[in-house]
Design an enzyme around this catalytic site. Structure first.
Site, PDB file in Angstrom:
ATOM      1  N   ARG A 108      -8.516  -0.705   4.878  1.00  0.00           N
ATOM      2  CA  ARG A 108      -7.682   0.385   4.132  1.00  0.00           C
ATOM      3  C   ARG A 108      -6.277  -0.248   3.847  1.00  0.00           C
ATOM      4  NH1 ARG A 108      -7.341   5.973   7.156  1.00  0.00           N
ATOM      5  NH2 ARG A 108      -5.930   6.022   5.289  1.00  0.00           N
ATOM      6  N   ASP A 138       4.824   0.780  12.085  1.00  0.00           N
ATOM      7  CA  ASP A 138       3.593  -0.010  11.602  1.00  0.00           C
ATOM      8  C   ASP A 138       3.612  -1.500  11.839  1.00  0.00           C
ATOM      9  OD1 ASP A 138       3.570   1.870   8.323  1.00  0.00           O
ATOM     10  OD2 ASP A 138       2.970   2.510  10.383  1.00  0.00           O
ATOM     11  N   ARG A 172      -0.032  14.751  12.906  1.00  0.00           N
ATOM     12  CA  ARG A 172       0.770  14.416  11.700  1.00  0.00           C
ATOM     13  C   ARG A 172       0.736  15.545  10.508  1.00  0.00           C
ATOM     14  NH1 ARG A 172      -1.381   8.714   9.683  1.00  0.00           N
ATOM     15  NH2 ARG A 172       0.529   8.836   8.177  1.00  0.00           N
ATOM     16  N   PRO A 173       1.356  16.644  10.951  1.00  0.00           N
ATOM     17  CA  PRO A 173       1.579  17.796  10.175  1.00  0.00           C
ATOM     18  C   PRO A 173       2.233  17.691   8.944  1.00  0.00           C
ATOM     19  CG  PRO A 173       3.149  17.943  12.084  1.00  0.00           C
ATOM     20  CD  PRO A 173       2.291  16.792  12.156  1.00  0.00           C
ATOM     21  N   VAL A 174       2.272  18.509   8.052  1.00  0.00           N
ATOM     22  CA  VAL A 174       3.097  18.267   6.698  1.00  0.00           C
ATOM     23  C   VAL A 174       3.943  19.539   6.338  1.00  0.00           C
ATOM     24  CG1 VAL A 174       1.141  17.024   5.379  1.00  0.00           C
ATOM     25  CG2 VAL A 174       0.871  19.274   5.469  1.00  0.00           C
ATOM     26  N   CYS A 207      -5.113  12.692  12.613  1.00  0.00           N
ATOM     27  CA  CYS A 207      -5.734  11.411  12.287  1.00  0.00           C
ATOM     28  C   CYS A 207      -5.629  10.708  13.713  1.00  0.00           C
ATOM     29  CB  CYS A 207      -5.279  10.449  11.268  1.00  0.00           C
ATOM     30  SG  CYS A 207      -3.843   9.553  11.798  1.00  0.00           S
ATOM     31  N   LYS A 267       0.912  -1.325  -0.042  1.00  0.00           N
ATOM     32  CA  LYS A 267       0.220  -0.069   0.074  1.00  0.00           C
ATOM     33  C   LYS A 267       0.967   1.256  -0.147  1.00  0.00           C
ATOM     34  CE  LYS A 267      -1.838   1.425   4.089  1.00  0.00           C
ATOM     35  NZ  LYS A 267      -1.564   2.830   4.466  1.00  0.00           N
ATOM     36  N   ASN A 268       1.686   1.180   0.884  1.00  0.00           N
ATOM     37  CA  ASN A 268       2.624   2.529   1.047  1.00  0.00           C
ATOM     38  C   ASN A 268       3.747   2.617   0.021  1.00  0.00           C
ATOM     39  OD1 ASN A 268       1.140   3.072   3.331  1.00  0.00           O
ATOM     40  ND2 ASN A 268       2.471   2.415   4.751  1.00  0.00           N
ATOM     41  N   ARG A 279      -4.928  10.586   4.186  1.00  0.00           N
ATOM     42  CA  ARG A 279      -3.792  11.588   4.248  1.00  0.00           C
ATOM     43  C   ARG A 279      -2.582  11.530   3.345  1.00  0.00           C
ATOM     44  NH1 ARG A 279      -2.547  13.523   8.031  1.00  0.00           N
ATOM     45  NH2 ARG A 279      -0.299  13.570   7.617  1.00  0.00           N
ATOM     46  N   LEU A 327       7.177  19.701   6.814  1.00  0.00           N
ATOM     47  CA  LEU A 327       8.135  19.599   6.159  1.00  0.00           C
ATOM     48  C   LEU A 327       8.007  19.452   4.755  1.00  0.00           C
ATOM     49  CD1 LEU A 327       9.840  17.274   8.767  1.00  0.00           C
ATOM     50  CD2 LEU A 327      10.210  19.630   8.472  1.00  0.00           C
TER      51      LEU A 327
HETATM   52  C1  EPZ Z   1       4.119   7.097   6.323  1.00  0.00           C
HETATM   53  O1  EPZ Z   1       3.327   8.043   6.848  1.00  0.00           O
HETATM   54  C2  EPZ Z   1       3.331   5.646   6.302  1.00  0.00           C
HETATM   55  N1  EPZ Z   1       1.997   6.103   5.318  1.00  0.00           N
HETATM   56  C3  EPZ Z   1       2.813   5.454   7.596  1.00  0.00           C
HETATM   57  O2  EPZ Z   1       1.896   4.219   7.316  1.00  0.00           O
HETATM   58  C4  EPZ Z   1       3.755   5.173   8.505  1.00  0.00           C
HETATM   59  O3  EPZ Z   1       3.637   4.901   9.805  1.00  0.00           O
HETATM   60  C5  EPZ Z   1       4.758   6.519   8.624  1.00  0.00           C
HETATM   61  O4  EPZ Z   1       5.219   6.812   7.226  1.00  0.00           O
HETATM   62  C6  EPZ Z   1       6.244   6.365   9.495  1.00  0.00           C
HETATM   63  O5  EPZ Z   1       6.698   5.118   8.767  1.00  0.00           O
HETATM   64  C7  EPZ Z   1       2.258   6.218   4.001  1.00  0.00           C
HETATM   65  O6  EPZ Z   1       3.421   5.888   3.368  1.00  0.00           O
HETATM   66  C8  EPZ Z   1       1.182   6.520   3.056  1.00  0.00           C
HETATM   67  P1  EPZ Z   1       6.059  10.506   8.296  1.00  0.00           P
HETATM   68  P2  EPZ Z   1       3.747   9.586   6.930  1.00  0.00           P
HETATM   69  O7  EPZ Z   1       5.957  11.790   7.675  1.00  0.00           O
HETATM   70  O8  EPZ Z   1       4.656   9.928   5.724  1.00  0.00           O
HETATM   71  C9  EPZ Z   1       6.298  13.750  11.641  1.00  0.00           C
HETATM   72  C10 EPZ Z   1       0.075   2.989   7.936  1.00  0.00           C
HETATM   73  O9  EPZ Z   1      -0.185   2.397   8.701  1.00  0.00           O
HETATM   74  N2  EPZ Z   1       6.006  14.716  10.490  1.00  0.00           N
HETATM   75  O10 EPZ Z   1       7.282   9.457   8.182  1.00  0.00           O
HETATM   76  O11 EPZ Z   1       2.609  10.493   6.988  1.00  0.00           O
HETATM   77  C11 EPZ Z   1       4.589  12.942  11.869  1.00  0.00           C
HETATM   78  O12 EPZ Z   1       3.903  13.753  12.739  1.00  0.00           O
HETATM   79  C12 EPZ Z   1       0.511   4.224   7.626  1.00  0.00           C
HETATM   80  O13 EPZ Z   1       0.171   2.120   6.572  1.00  0.00           O
HETATM   81  C13 EPZ Z   1       6.047  16.118  10.777  1.00  0.00           C
HETATM   82  O14 EPZ Z   1       6.315  16.511  11.982  1.00  0.00           O
HETATM   83  O15 EPZ Z   1       4.500   9.781   8.154  1.00  0.00           O
HETATM   84  C14 EPZ Z   1       5.446  11.764  12.463  1.00  0.00           C
HETATM   85  O16 EPZ Z   1       5.328  12.274  13.837  1.00  0.00           O
HETATM   86  C15 EPZ Z   1       0.236   4.896   9.118  1.00  0.00           C
HETATM   87  N3  EPZ Z   1       6.024  17.030   9.627  1.00  0.00           N
HETATM   88  C16 EPZ Z   1       6.933  11.700  11.872  1.00  0.00           C
HETATM   89  O17 EPZ Z   1       7.095  12.767  11.415  1.00  0.00           O
HETATM   90  C17 EPZ Z   1       6.018  16.797   8.470  1.00  0.00           C
HETATM   91  O18 EPZ Z   1       6.051  17.621   7.728  1.00  0.00           O
HETATM   92  C18 EPZ Z   1       7.047  10.745  10.930  1.00  0.00           C
HETATM   93  O19 EPZ Z   1       5.781  10.850   9.846  1.00  0.00           O
HETATM   94  C19 EPZ Z   1       6.092  15.136   8.285  1.00  0.00           C
HETATM   95  C20 EPZ Z   1       5.837  14.400   9.337  1.00  0.00           C
END
Ligand code: EPZ
Length: 417
Positions: free
Chosen positions: A397, A305, A122-124, A117, A22-23, A93, A126
């Site tokens: 999902r 995960d 989970r901000p964006v 969520c 999926k990811n 997301r 970055l």
């Molecule tokens: C990806 O989410 C995966 N989803 C998640 O899988 C997975 O748990 C996660 O990576 C960590 O491995 C997909 O790939 C679609 P991150 P993502 O950005 O990219 C913080 C599942 O169960 N952060 O690596 O959203 C964030 O809050 C899902 O399949 C910021 O602060 O995760 C988190 O604490 C759940 N600012 C940490 O970084 C940002 O701009 C890691 O988040 C981006 C992230």
């Protein structure tokens, strides 16, 4: 609303075919926005999130054709709607992943800010900061990200935190930028590598994917390609834990063992026998396991995960172990539900202390997020009596036909409406 009904106690045995990841599929689907030519993808899993992403890309203007069981062709020749509306983003997301490619190819994009969520805010930020470093003018108003830029230019971007989709968004944007982009502190997840491989097949020039420094030399256009999505390492890990807990012998096929070193090492520490081949992993267990400490961190460390699944395993293992979640701020919602099944878990901050109990009791429990639902399925497989898991749309999902695959392995599980 569907629910799953499980009668615990059956050992699992046999083979289970692992679906596409999926990811990896989600970012690879959005890569089709980067080219006017068709992208033909294989091994795309049939999941709710994938259908949602295909609907979003179709809404934007992509021609989407499902040409057989597991293949989908996307053609981004014309994208009149360069936007991802709230009603589509709120349920998934990962829709944020259309931002980078749309902006890079068309010079504008309007994407709804994903809400928080269940597992965290989970901000964006970055994603946004990286695109601004590449020259994008970004306004955030009325819950939307409005991004504009005549043409993105290369930049050296040091990511404050390791972010998987942040790395993916910026890598896709950089593929069409003017000049070279260097992403430092980049995510090393296998799904990032899979996306890079697909982009390279489309003509992108990318080095270092899989390490924490990724260099992207921008090109003017990308062409179409054929690509097959990698195996889902989290689905694989989930079935391996299921077999470890119930006892028995299960072979996961069409898998990718080299993406699961940390998970397989923990399963061996717990006392299971794990063997690997080129595209399969086989686990054998008598169901009597040792509790194992787990601390989540970015790849190649133990994946967040898989945290909930290992917590389920620890609830019935001998001894006590700690489970520490360092990635998300609220990824322990399965604890309450496991407690209702008789688990002995104490949480303090980001660490849960799990003391093994002789057995769990079946109960009616509620899924709260994707991996928490998987954890409750695992608990139900070993609990005495009947477990009903409600709100399993969370499960759909990320797991393709999980009750069919588990039934094939000997579990007593069925979906009830
Ligand atoms: C990806 O989410 C995966 N989803 C998640 O899988 C997975 O748990 C996660 O990576 C960590 O491995 C997909 O790939 C679609 P991150 P993502 O950005 O990219 C913080 C599942 O169960 N952060 O690596 O959203 C964030 O809050 C899902 O399949 C910021 O602060 O995760 C988190 O604490 C759940 N600012 C940490 O970084 C940002 O701009 C890691 O988040 C981006 C992230």
């Amino acid at each position: 609303m569907d629910a799953l009904l499980i009668h615990g106690g059956n050992p699992l045995a046999g083979e289970v075919r692992i679906s596409g990841a999926k990811n990896a599929a989600l970012p690879i689907l959005t890569a089709s926005l980067l080219s006017a030519e068709p992208l033909r993808l294989g091994n795309v899993p049939h999941l709710k999130d994938i259908s949602t992403m295909l609907a979003l890309l179709g809404h934007m203007g992509e021609r989407v054709t499902l040409d057989d069981q597991n293949h989908v062709t996307l053609c981004g020749e014309s994208i009149p709607h360069k936007e991802a509306p709230y009603e589509m983003v709120k349920t998934m997301r990962a829709a944020i992943l259309v931002l980078g490619p749309t902006l890079a190819r068309f010079g504008e994009a309007r994407v709804s800010l994903p809400g928080g969520c269940a597992i965290g805010s989970r901000p964006v930020d970055l994603h946004v900061k990286g695109l601004q470093a590449m020259g994008a003018d970004i306004q955030i108003e009325h819950g939307y990200i409005h991004a504009r830029c005549k043409r993105l230019h290369g930049a050296r971007i040091v990511m404050d935190m390791v972010t998987v989709t942040g790395t993916e968004n910026l890598m896709m944007a950089a593929a069409l930028a003017e000049g070279t982009t260097i992403l430092e502190n980049a995510a090393r997840e296998p799904e990032v590598v899979d996306l890079a491989r697909c982009l390279i097949a489309m003509g992108a020039r990318i080095e270092g994917a899989g390490t924490d420094i990724i260099t992207i030399h921008g090109v003017d256009t990308l062409h179409g390609a054929e690509y097959s999505v990698m195996a889902d390492r989290i689905e694989t890990g989930t079935f391996l834990v299921a077999a470890a807990m119930t006892g028995g012998r299960v072979r996961t096929t069409h898998a990718q063992p080299d993406t699961l070193d940390a998970v397989m090492s923990k399963l061996r520490d717990a006392g299971a026998k794990v063997e690997v081949g080129s595209d399969w992993i086989e686990i054998e267990s008598d169901g009597k396991l040792q509790a194992v400490d787990v601390r989540t961190a970015p790849h190649p460390a133990f994946p967040t995960d898989m945290q909930a699944q290992f917590m389920a395993m620890n609830t019935i293992a001998a001894g006590a172990a700690s489970v520490t979640e360092t990635i998300f701020e609220n990824r322990f919602m399965h604890v309450q539900e496991l407690r209702r099944m008789g688990a002995n878990i104490e949480v303090s901050g980001h660490t849960a202390l799990v003391r093994g109990v002789p057995r769990l009791d079946g109960a009616i429990v509620m899924a709260t997020d994707l991996r928490a639902s998987a954890c409750l399925v695992l608990a139900g497989l070993v609990a005495a009596g009947e477990t009903t898991i409600e709100r399993i749309y969370h499960l759909d999902r990320g797991y393709e036909r999980i009750e069919e695959k588990l039934t094939q392995l000997g579990a007593r599980i069925k979906r009830v409406h």
